[in-house]
Design a protein around this motif. Sequence first.
Motif, PDB file in Angstrom:
ATOM      1  N   PRO A 122       5.710  10.620 -12.211  1.00 48.68           N
ATOM      2  CA  PRO A 122       6.160   9.530 -13.082  1.00 48.68           C
ATOM      3  C   PRO A 122       6.079   8.129 -12.479  1.00 48.68           C
ATOM      4  N   PHE A 123       5.432   7.959 -11.338  1.00 44.33           N
ATOM      5  CA  PHE A 123       5.323   6.633 -10.719  1.00 44.33           C
ATOM      6  C   PHE A 123       4.149   5.896 -11.370  1.00 44.33           C
ATOM      7  N   VAL A 124       4.426   5.231 -12.504  1.00 46.69           N
ATOM      8  CA  VAL A 124       3.354   4.641 -13.305  1.00 46.69           C
ATOM      9  C   VAL A 124       2.686   3.468 -12.600  1.00 46.69           C
ATOM     10  N   GLU A 125       3.350   2.871 -11.614  1.00 45.39           N
ATOM     11  CA  GLU A 125       2.767   1.735 -10.906  1.00 45.39           C
ATOM     12  C   GLU A 125       1.985   2.162  -9.665  1.00 45.39           C
ATOM     13  N   ALA A 126       1.795   3.445  -9.482  1.00 38.61           N
ATOM     14  CA  ALA A 126       1.085   3.931  -8.304  1.00 38.61           C
ATOM     15  C   ALA A 126      -0.375   3.496  -8.326  1.00 38.61           C
ATOM     16  N   ALA A 127      -0.880   3.173  -7.149  1.00 39.20           N
ATOM     17  CA  ALA A 127      -2.307   2.894  -7.006  1.00 39.20           C
ATOM     18  C   ALA A 127      -3.063   4.214  -7.016  1.00 39.20           C
ATOM     19  N   PRO A 128      -4.239   4.262  -7.655  1.00 38.92           N
ATOM     20  CA  PRO A 128      -5.017   5.511  -7.664  1.00 38.92           C
ATOM     21  C   PRO A 128      -5.508   5.858  -6.270  1.00 38.92           C
ATOM     22  N   VAL A 129      -5.318   7.097  -5.877  1.00 36.33           N
ATOM     23  CA  VAL A 129      -5.657   7.547  -4.535  1.00 36.33           C
ATOM     24  C   VAL A 129      -6.931   8.380  -4.521  1.00 36.33           C
ATOM     25  N   VAL A 130      -7.198   9.086  -5.607  1.00 34.14           N
ATOM     26  CA  VAL A 130      -8.269  10.084  -5.627  1.00 34.14           C
ATOM     27  C   VAL A 130      -9.366   9.672  -6.596  1.00 34.14           C
ATOM     28  N   SER A 131     -10.608   9.845  -6.164  1.00 37.32           N
ATOM     29  CA  SER A 131     -11.731   9.761  -7.091  1.00 37.32           C
ATOM     30  C   SER A 131     -12.637  10.965  -6.856  1.00 37.32           C
TER      31      SER A 131
END
Length: 345
Positions: free
Chosen positions: A214-223
């Motif tokens: 639920p951490f909507v402000e998280a930076a994307p870590v995985v691609s």
Amino acid sequence: MAQATLTIDLSALRSNWRNLNSMTQGETGAVVKADAYGLGAGEVAKALMKEGATTFFVALTEEGVALRKAIGSGPVINVFSGHMPGDAMALRDANLTPMLNSIDQMLNHVETLPGHPFGVQLDTGMNRLGMEPAEWSALRDIALSQRPTLIMSHLACADEPDHPMNAHQLQVFHQMTDGLDVPLSLSATGGILLGPDYHFDLCRPGIGLYGGLPFVEAAPVVSLDVPVIQVRDVTPGESVGYGNSWVARTPARIATIAAGYADGLIRAMGPKAHVWAGETRCKIIGRVSMDMIAVDVTALEDVPETVEMLGMHQFADTLADAAGTIGYEILTSLGQRYRRRYLGA
């Protein structure tokens, strides 16, 4: 090369830890069980240590042993499953701290590893792991005399802020721990977001570190970038894939990409999922098979060499919605066939 590339951005991971840590007043650890949710526990823990994390949590003693080999002797490694039969030497040799879940585990620990650090896990209503209130009441004085390093519990509904279970578990945790001179921990990612009342001495984020809800402000870590193996034109009435489950109604161009359910891309996501080619969203068609997925690329002028399955346009939670599951399952299912690339190591 048909091998897909899984990229883990450790700079984004560290940013997520910093942001979650800034919300709390006590210590912030990190949950790196299940090989850091599939992303590589050693690499993840070493990156977080650079930010100041000194306490990690794993599910199994075997995970803790592997993590200790990767990160060396300094940080605390806590084991959620506690002290299981046959674990004593591994716990001792790797200097792992079991979170004891029952009277039987407490007796086993004291008998086989007297003086070795341990924590205690309490059940405040989830009915999964930990000592229930009556059990804790009977054992409390004995446990405290052995000087536990941590007393913790786990919230069942923290990703639903308004759920009454959160306040209930908080109340029970207070009843079971108020007045104790022992570090306390109740919150993972969702609990951190519930606010200071839930933070206590140590928070232990997991999914939020890796960019998930639920951490909507998280930076994307995985691609995850998947190669295109072949492109073909199909005419109306032709089918694609197993079971003839998708049939072209108009002329279409179909790309076959090199990943499938053997790579953790859940078969059930097929009818609702998409990939991205640049800024164009392309629908997955037909059934997800073991090694390949078909994608409708009719809208593209030029088909790229790879398409984005995870990344800036969609994270694991998006694929999870398509598959009727949760982002945790998508991440932890990511297979071993990917070429793994770490940024910001």
